[in-house]
Design an enzyme around this catalytic site. Sequence first.
Site, PDB file in Angstrom:
ATOM      1  N   ILE A 185       0.801  -1.358  -0.156  1.00 15.45           N
ATOM      2  CA  ILE A 185      -0.121  -0.009  -0.027  1.00 15.45           C
ATOM      3  C   ILE A 185       0.767   1.189  -0.095  1.00 15.45           C
ATOM      4  O   ILE A 185       0.647   2.088  -0.796  1.00 15.45           O
ATOM      5  CB  ILE A 185      -0.938  -0.072   1.150  1.00 15.45           C
ATOM      6  CG1 ILE A 185      -1.987  -1.028   0.933  1.00 15.45           C
ATOM      7  CG2 ILE A 185      -1.691   1.389   1.508  1.00 15.45           C
ATOM      8  CD1 ILE A 185      -2.960  -1.383   2.178  1.00 15.45           C
ATOM      9  N   THR A 254      -4.459   5.932   7.134  1.00 11.87           N
ATOM     10  CA  THR A 254      -5.372   4.786   6.517  1.00 11.87           C
ATOM     11  C   THR A 254      -4.866   3.756   7.059  1.00 11.87           C
ATOM     12  O   THR A 254      -5.087   2.611   6.428  1.00 11.87           O
ATOM     13  CB  THR A 254      -5.496   4.952   4.848  1.00 11.87           C
ATOM     14  OG1 THR A 254      -4.216   5.120   4.454  1.00 11.87           O
ATOM     15  CG2 THR A 254      -6.176   6.395   4.658  1.00 11.87           C
ATOM     16  N   GLY A 255      -3.995   3.498   8.196  1.00  9.19           N
ATOM     17  CA  GLY A 255      -3.527   2.332   8.411  1.00  9.19           C
ATOM     18  C   GLY A 255      -4.190   1.664   9.837  1.00  9.19           C
ATOM     19  O   GLY A 255      -5.264   1.060   9.460  1.00  9.19           O
ATOM     20  N   ARG A 256      -3.999   1.846  10.921  1.00 13.43           N
ATOM     21  CA  ARG A 256      -4.605   1.360  12.174  1.00 13.43           C
ATOM     22  C   ARG A 256      -4.684   2.680  12.961  1.00 13.43           C
ATOM     23  O   ARG A 256      -3.669   3.419  13.198  1.00 13.43           O
ATOM     24  CB  ARG A 256      -4.052   0.146  12.581  1.00 13.43           C
ATOM     25  CG  ARG A 256      -4.220  -1.067  11.959  1.00 13.43           C
ATOM     26  CD  ARG A 256      -5.692  -1.311  11.858  1.00 13.43           C
ATOM     27  NE  ARG A 256      -6.027  -2.660  11.380  1.00 13.43           N
ATOM     28  CZ  ARG A 256      -6.223  -2.873   9.970  1.00 13.43           C
ATOM     29  NH1 ARG A 256      -6.258  -1.736   9.143  1.00 13.43           N
ATOM     30  NH2 ARG A 256      -6.390  -4.044   9.447  1.00 13.43           N
ATOM     31  N   ASP A 280      -9.092   7.764   8.462  1.00 15.05           N
ATOM     32  CA  ASP A 280      -9.816   6.633   8.045  1.00 15.05           C
ATOM     33  C   ASP A 280     -10.157   5.820   9.057  1.00 15.05           C
ATOM     34  O   ASP A 280     -10.996   4.858   9.163  1.00 15.05           O
ATOM     35  CB  ASP A 280      -9.403   6.188   6.972  1.00 15.05           C
ATOM     36  CG  ASP A 280     -10.412   4.791   6.282  1.00 15.05           C
ATOM     37  OD1 ASP A 280     -11.571   5.305   6.159  1.00 15.05           O
ATOM     38  OD2 ASP A 280     -10.184   3.818   5.983  1.00 15.05           O
ATOM     39  N   GLU A 285     -12.522   2.863  17.765  1.00 17.41           N
ATOM     40  CA  GLU A 285     -13.583   3.022  16.684  1.00 17.41           C
ATOM     41  C   GLU A 285     -14.398   1.680  17.032  1.00 17.41           C
ATOM     42  O   GLU A 285     -15.520   1.605  16.139  1.00 17.41           O
ATOM     43  CB  GLU A 285     -12.756   2.764  15.136  1.00 17.41           C
ATOM     44  CG  GLU A 285     -12.037   1.552  14.851  1.00 17.41           C
ATOM     45  CD  GLU A 285     -11.614   1.674  13.614  1.00 17.41           C
ATOM     46  OE1 GLU A 285     -11.749   0.642  12.631  1.00 17.41           O
ATOM     47  OE2 GLU A 285     -10.740   2.484  13.015  1.00 17.41           O
ATOM     48  N   HIS A 317     -13.389   3.908   8.332  1.00 19.35           N
ATOM     49  CA  HIS A 317     -12.459   2.587   8.057  1.00 19.35           C
ATOM     50  C   HIS A 317     -13.127   2.109   6.884  1.00 19.35           C
ATOM     51  O   HIS A 317     -13.276   0.868   6.617  1.00 19.35           O
ATOM     52  CB  HIS A 317     -12.573   1.664   9.237  1.00 19.35           C
ATOM     53  CG  HIS A 317     -11.356   0.786   9.095  1.00 19.35           C
ATOM     54  ND1 HIS A 317     -10.909   0.123  10.456  1.00 19.35           N
ATOM     55  CD2 HIS A 317     -10.537   0.257   8.203  1.00 19.35           C
ATOM     56  CE1 HIS A 317      -9.715  -0.748   9.921  1.00 19.35           C
ATOM     57  NE2 HIS A 317      -9.481  -0.678   8.824  1.00 19.35           N
ATOM     58  N   ALA A 319     -11.397   2.863   3.449  1.00 20.33           N
ATOM     59  CA  ALA A 319     -10.571   3.011   2.413  1.00 20.33           C
ATOM     60  C   ALA A 319     -10.405   1.884   1.685  1.00 20.33           C
ATOM     61  O   ALA A 319     -10.254   1.993   0.360  1.00 20.33           O
ATOM     62  CB  ALA A 319      -8.895   3.428   2.956  1.00 20.33           C
ATOM     63  N   TYR A 320     -10.384   0.637   2.111  1.00 23.18           N
ATOM     64  CA  TYR A 320     -10.271  -0.642   1.347  1.00 23.18           C
ATOM     65  C   TYR A 320     -11.387  -1.037   0.650  1.00 23.18           C
ATOM     66  O   TYR A 320     -11.494  -1.826  -0.178  1.00 23.18           O
ATOM     67  CB  TYR A 320      -9.854  -1.829   2.418  1.00 23.18           C
ATOM     68  CG  TYR A 320     -11.177  -2.078   3.321  1.00 23.18           C
ATOM     69  CD1 TYR A 320     -12.025  -3.226   2.855  1.00 23.18           C
ATOM     70  CD2 TYR A 320     -11.790  -1.430   4.455  1.00 23.18           C
ATOM     71  CE1 TYR A 320     -13.097  -3.495   3.498  1.00 23.18           C
ATOM     72  CE2 TYR A 320     -12.769  -1.910   4.822  1.00 23.18           C
ATOM     73  CZ  TYR A 320     -13.677  -3.012   4.551  1.00 23.18           C
ATOM     74  OH  TYR A 320     -14.721  -3.310   5.239  1.00 23.18           O
TER      75      TYR A 320
END
Length: 346
Positions: A185, A254-256, A280, A285, A317, A319-320
């Site tokens: 990524i 956009t990771g964790r 994201d 969360e 969350h 983005a994927y």
Amino acid sequence: MPSSELGSSGEAATGHRGRTKAEPSSSSLPATGLAVFGCGQDEAALFQEMGPRLGVAPTIIEAAVCETNAELAIGNRCVSVNHKTPITNPSLLALSAAGVQYISTRSIGYNHIDVEYAERVGISVGNVAYSPDSVADYTLMLMLMAVRHAKSTVRRTDAHDYRLNDTRGKELRDLTVGVIGTGRIGTAVIDRLRGFGCRVLTHDNRSHSHVSFDELIELSDIVTLHTPLTADTHHLLDRHRIERMKPGAYIVNTGRGPLLDTEALLAALESGRLGGAALDVLEGEEGIFYADCRNRHFENEALVRLQRLPNVLISPHSAYDTEHALKDIVENTLINCLNFESGRTA
């Protein structure tokens, strides 16, 4: 990482267990069984379409796996889970008691599963790869939205205020972007950034743009996070490092969520030291993202404070979440199961 990708035939049965089973493969060999927990309708349609073609008979279970429904996996050595709900140790123990020996998580990250405990109860854990373009595209979108003040612009125009923002936007070609994590990524993000003509820094000696971590933090106008969440990377961007960032810099994650110290981020944003953030993923969360919270009170005060800020973008969350990535996730989950059954994976 972040998160990723038809028909009425994929809908789960409406019984209280929310469970349906695909037709077996037409092959003369018996189909391999796979229990798929926490499976939405779009995923179910793909599992039912692709599973029999590959020789896998998926049992679709709408509910996320838990201690009380793990028995639904009986008869399957392999199960699939999603990243949206933590897999508790009692759930792992119950899966082991049901005969499960392998879990394939429909995500790149494992941080929602205690992998060491799973191994102690006889369960191996695998992840899936999916299109890195899904998260990379989204990351660039968030960067552009952040530096062009998209949130405040859209809010004003929604209220029919069409004046220009007092703060002008920036162009990526004039900025230095620090990319933390250069796996599939992160590399895809770098490829896109080069098309904008900006300077890219990495903390990775495989790249000619490699600098020390401290230099990356101090020199970057935007810092974007793409590294896995581990004990070593928890709060990788903590108060000390955030304070060393350039005044007016931006953070994109956009990771964790726990890669970033949320309280330290809030302090830097509320003081005006940072230019903004695009997130994201977020600490805490769980139980909020992926749920309809419009008429519900929740206790994440940090999220409320972040959402009040005009220079902070938050998405759930997602983005994927593309069609291409979802197909990759389902296909690679099925392949993981087949590889386990054939002894090609631990």
